[in-house]
Design a protein around this motif. Structure first.
Motif, mmCIF file in Angstrom:
data_model
loop_
_atom_site.group_PDB
_atom_site.id
_atom_site.type_symbol
_atom_site.label_atom_id
_atom_site.label_comp_id
_atom_site.label_asym_id
_atom_site.label_seq_id
_atom_site.Cartn_x
_atom_site.Cartn_y
_atom_site.Cartn_z
ATOM 1 N N VAL A 63 0.816 -1.219 0.000
ATOM 2 C CA VAL A 63 0.000 0.000 0.000
ATOM 3 C C VAL A 63 0.852 1.273 0.000
ATOM 4 O O VAL A 63 0.375 2.340 -0.389
ATOM 5 C CB VAL A 63 -0.961 0.020 1.215
ATOM 6 N N LEU A 64 2.102 1.174 0.438
ATOM 7 C CA LEU A 64 2.956 2.363 0.511
ATOM 8 C C LEU A 64 4.409 1.954 0.294
ATOM 9 O O LEU A 64 4.939 1.137 1.046
ATOM 10 C CB LEU A 64 2.815 3.061 1.860
ATOM 11 N N GLU A 65 5.030 2.538 -0.717
ATOM 12 C CA GLU A 65 6.431 2.248 -0.992
ATOM 13 C C GLU A 65 7.322 3.288 -0.326
ATOM 14 O O GLU A 65 6.885 4.414 -0.058
ATOM 15 C CB GLU A 65 6.681 2.239 -2.505
ATOM 16 N N PRO A 66 8.578 2.934 -0.045
ATOM 17 C CA PRO A 66 9.506 3.904 0.562
ATOM 18 C C PRO A 66 9.647 5.147 -0.314
ATOM 19 O O PRO A 66 9.716 5.060 -1.537
ATOM 20 C CB PRO A 66 10.829 3.127 0.643
ATOM 21 N N GLN A 67 9.647 6.288 0.345
ATOM 22 C CA GLN A 67 9.856 7.594 -0.289
ATOM 23 C C GLN A 67 8.711 8.026 -1.199
ATOM 24 O O GLN A 67 8.773 9.094 -1.807
ATOM 25 C CB GLN A 67 11.186 7.635 -1.058
ATOM 26 N N ALA A 211 13.188 15.434 8.897
ATOM 27 C CA ALA A 211 14.277 15.739 9.827
ATOM 28 C C ALA A 211 14.853 14.457 10.429
ATOM 29 O O ALA A 211 16.063 14.328 10.607
ATOM 30 C CB ALA A 211 13.770 16.662 10.936
ATOM 31 N N LEU A 212 13.995 13.499 10.734
ATOM 32 C CA LEU A 212 14.459 12.257 11.343
ATOM 33 C C LEU A 212 15.352 11.455 10.412
ATOM 34 O O LEU A 212 16.255 10.740 10.868
ATOM 35 C CB LEU A 212 13.248 11.415 11.775
ATOM 36 N N VAL A 213 15.119 11.549 9.105
ATOM 37 C CA VAL A 213 15.937 10.787 8.168
ATOM 38 C C VAL A 213 17.395 11.221 8.237
ATOM 39 O O VAL A 213 18.307 10.440 7.924
ATOM 40 C CB VAL A 213 15.380 10.915 6.733
ATOM 41 N N GLN A 214 17.647 12.460 8.665
ATOM 42 C CA GLN A 214 19.018 12.930 8.811
ATOM 43 C C GLN A 214 19.739 12.182 9.930
ATOM 44 O O GLN A 214 20.960 12.010 9.881
ATOM 45 C CB GLN A 214 19.029 14.439 9.106
ATOM 46 N N GLU A 215 18.986 11.762 10.941
ATOM 47 C CA GLU A 215 19.566 11.033 12.063
ATOM 48 C C GLU A 215 19.532 9.522 11.844
ATOM 49 O O GLU A 215 20.452 8.808 12.237
ATOM 50 C CB GLU A 215 18.800 11.371 13.348
ATOM 51 N N TRP A 216 18.476 9.056 11.198
ATOM 52 C CA TRP A 216 18.285 7.614 11.052
ATOM 53 C C TRP A 216 18.863 7.058 9.757
ATOM 54 O O TRP A 216 19.107 5.866 9.655
ATOM 55 C CB TRP A 216 16.794 7.283 11.113
ATOM 56 N N GLY A 217 19.054 7.902 8.777
ATOM 57 C CA GLY A 217 19.456 7.424 7.465
ATOM 58 C C GLY A 217 18.235 6.990 6.664
ATOM 59 O O GLY A 217 17.151 6.781 7.199
ATOM 60 N N GLY A 218 18.423 6.860 5.369
ATOM 61 C CA GLY A 218 17.302 6.501 4.499
ATOM 62 C C GLY A 218 17.597 5.249 3.722
ATOM 63 O O GLY A 218 18.617 4.601 3.982
ATOM 64 N N PRO A 219 16.751 4.948 2.779
ATOM 65 C CA PRO A 219 15.486 5.638 2.452
ATOM 66 C C PRO A 219 14.465 5.476 3.572
ATOM 67 O O PRO A 219 14.608 4.604 4.427
ATOM 68 C CB PRO A 219 15.029 4.944 1.170
ATOM 69 N N ILE A 220 13.419 6.311 3.561
ATOM 70 C CA ILE A 220 12.437 6.311 4.638
ATOM 71 C C ILE A 220 11.027 6.380 4.050
ATOM 72 O O ILE A 220 10.829 6.897 2.946
ATOM 73 C CB ILE A 220 12.678 7.501 5.591
ATOM 74 N N TYR A 221 10.062 5.831 4.777
ATOM 75 C CA TYR A 221 8.661 5.902 4.367
ATOM 76 C C TYR A 221 8.102 7.283 4.731
ATOM 77 O O TYR A 221 8.507 7.891 5.729
ATOM 78 C CB TYR A 221 7.837 4.818 5.060
ATOM 79 N N SER A 222 7.160 7.772 3.941
ATOM 80 C CA SER A 222 6.576 9.091 4.176
ATOM 81 C C SER A 222 5.521 9.084 5.270
ATOM 82 O O SER A 222 5.021 10.135 5.648
ATOM 83 C CB SER A 222 5.960 9.630 2.875
ATOM 84 N N GLY A 223 5.172 7.920 5.764
ATOM 85 C CA GLY A 223 4.249 7.800 6.883
ATOM 86 C C GLY A 223 4.895 6.984 7.983
ATOM 87 O O GLY A 223 5.973 6.402 7.812
ATOM 88 N N TYR A 224 4.250 6.956 9.134
ATOM 89 C CA TYR A 224 4.739 6.130 10.226
ATOM 90 C C TYR A 224 3.651 5.160 10.651
ATOM 91 O O TYR A 224 2.482 5.261 10.229
ATOM 92 C CB TYR A 224 5.222 6.976 11.408
ATOM 93 N N VAL A 225 4.011 4.199 11.480
ATOM 94 C CA VAL A 225 3.074 3.173 11.934
ATOM 95 C C VAL A 225 2.884 3.292 13.440
ATOM 96 O O VAL A 225 3.854 3.430 14.197
ATOM 97 C CB VAL A 225 3.580 1.762 11.575
ATOM 98 N N VAL A 226 1.634 3.271 13.882
ATOM 99 C CA VAL A 226 1.293 3.229 15.298
ATOM 100 C C VAL A 226 1.128 1.765 15.687
ATOM 101 O O VAL A 226 0.232 1.092 15.183
ATOM 102 C CB VAL A 226 0.000 4.014 15.585
ATOM 103 N N ASP A 227 2.018 1.281 16.536
ATOM 104 C CA ASP A 227 2.010 -0.130 16.920
ATOM 105 C C ASP A 227 0.688 -0.486 17.590
ATOM 106 O O ASP A 227 0.243 0.190 18.513
ATOM 107 C CB ASP A 227 3.180 -0.423 17.865
#
Length: 301
Positions: A63-67, A211-227
């Motif tokens: 449903v959602l690809e990275p970046q 901003a977080l991708v600067q600390e975590w590195g990428g590639p990154i998803y444009s959304g986040y997941v609530v566990d």
């Protein structure tokens, strides 16, 4: 005679009361239809949520690809993903309210994805395995925050769109202002939150993925997941995200509501027209104020 002189005649006042009663009824019916419009929209949203829950979680990459841009309709979509948490990069998001109404922190950790349901195809042309921001839960005291599970984990959760950097900046500014006014504030971005046991965690003021991708590195998803699974943890589980601003409105019922309000307006306009006809002598014979004639040329009773 003037408009107000005619309007103050007893029969005109009686007609006005009748028309106002009709307009009030139309107004009530319009409100009822509007309430029904929102109620039907909420029922439709609940039905959609039940259908999605019954269908089970989808693979994140399906449903959602990275970046890729985050579509609004994915808010609250249940997904499944496998990867390893990078515990040393876990942070706390300050200024978030829990179910009790207390202000605390979201616990946010990066998950380096190993399987998003596509067998790696969704990031085959990228620089490497993507990182996914995961909100593990909510906590009031940083002392209750634990490390995320180690090793490969498969988690199920709800998708939510990342926050803009400007939103994070606004939250931080509000926290600083509160500190200047009251003498205390949430820790600023880049600082640490210290628990009663002396434990300390880095603090941010928003889930700004750019901003977080600067600390975590990428590639990154444009959304986040609530566990959706916090069993065995001291963290409070968060509810399924929903789109802010409500679930919309049923257009058919909203149109009916508008029609009733228009009818109510017509009732008042009709009374004004009758007063003006009386002023203009809009009846057969006689002057506008003759006692032996009525409205629109009809003889008085």
């Amino acid at each position: 005679m003037s408009f107000w002189a005619v309007a103050r005649q007893p029969r005109m006042i009686a007609l006005l009361l009748v028309f106002l009663l009709a307009a009030g009824g139309c107004g009530w019916l319009g409100k009822w239809q509007l309430d029904r419009a929102f109620e039907r929209a909420e029922l439709a949203a609940e039905q959609e949520a039940r259908e999605l829950a019954a269908a089970g979680p989808a693979g994140l990459g399906e449903v959602l690809e990275p970046q890729a841009a985050f579509p609004g309709e994915l808010v609250g979509r249940q997904v499944e993903v496998t990867g390893e948490f990078e515990a040393d990069r876990q942070v706390l998001v300050a200024g978030r309210v829990g179910s009790s109404g207390e202000v605390g922190y979201l616990v946010l950790a990066p998950l380096r994805v190993s399987d998003d349901g596509t067998g790696g195809e969704s990031w085959a042309e990228l620089s490497g395995a993507p990182v996914l921001a995961v909100v593990r839960g909510w906590v009031e005291d940083p002392a209750a925050v634990d490390d995320p599970p180690s090793g490969s984990v498969t988690l199920t959760g709800w998708l939510q769109a990342g926050e803009a950097a400007s939103e994070a900046a606004a939250v931080e500014a509000a926290a600083v202002a509160a500190g200047e006014a009251g003498g205390s504030a949430e820790p600023g971005a880049g600082s640490e939150a210290t628990g009663d046991d002396g434990s300390a965690w880095p603090v941010v003021h928003g889930i700004a993925l750019s901003a977080l991708v600067q600390e975590w590195g990428g590639p990154i998803y444009s959304g986040y997941v609530v566990d959706a699974e916090t069993e065995g943890s001291a963290l409070e589980q968060l509810p399924r995200p929903v789109i802010e601003g409500g679930t919309g409105v049923n257009l058919q019922n909203a149109f009916y509501a508008l029609q009733w309000w228009v009818f109510g307006g017509f009732a008042v306009a009709l009374w004004i027209r009758l007063v003006r006809d009386e002023m203009a002598g809009g009846r057969r014979g006689g002057r506008a104020t003759d006692p032996d004639t009525g409205i629109a040329g009809l003889p008085a009773a």
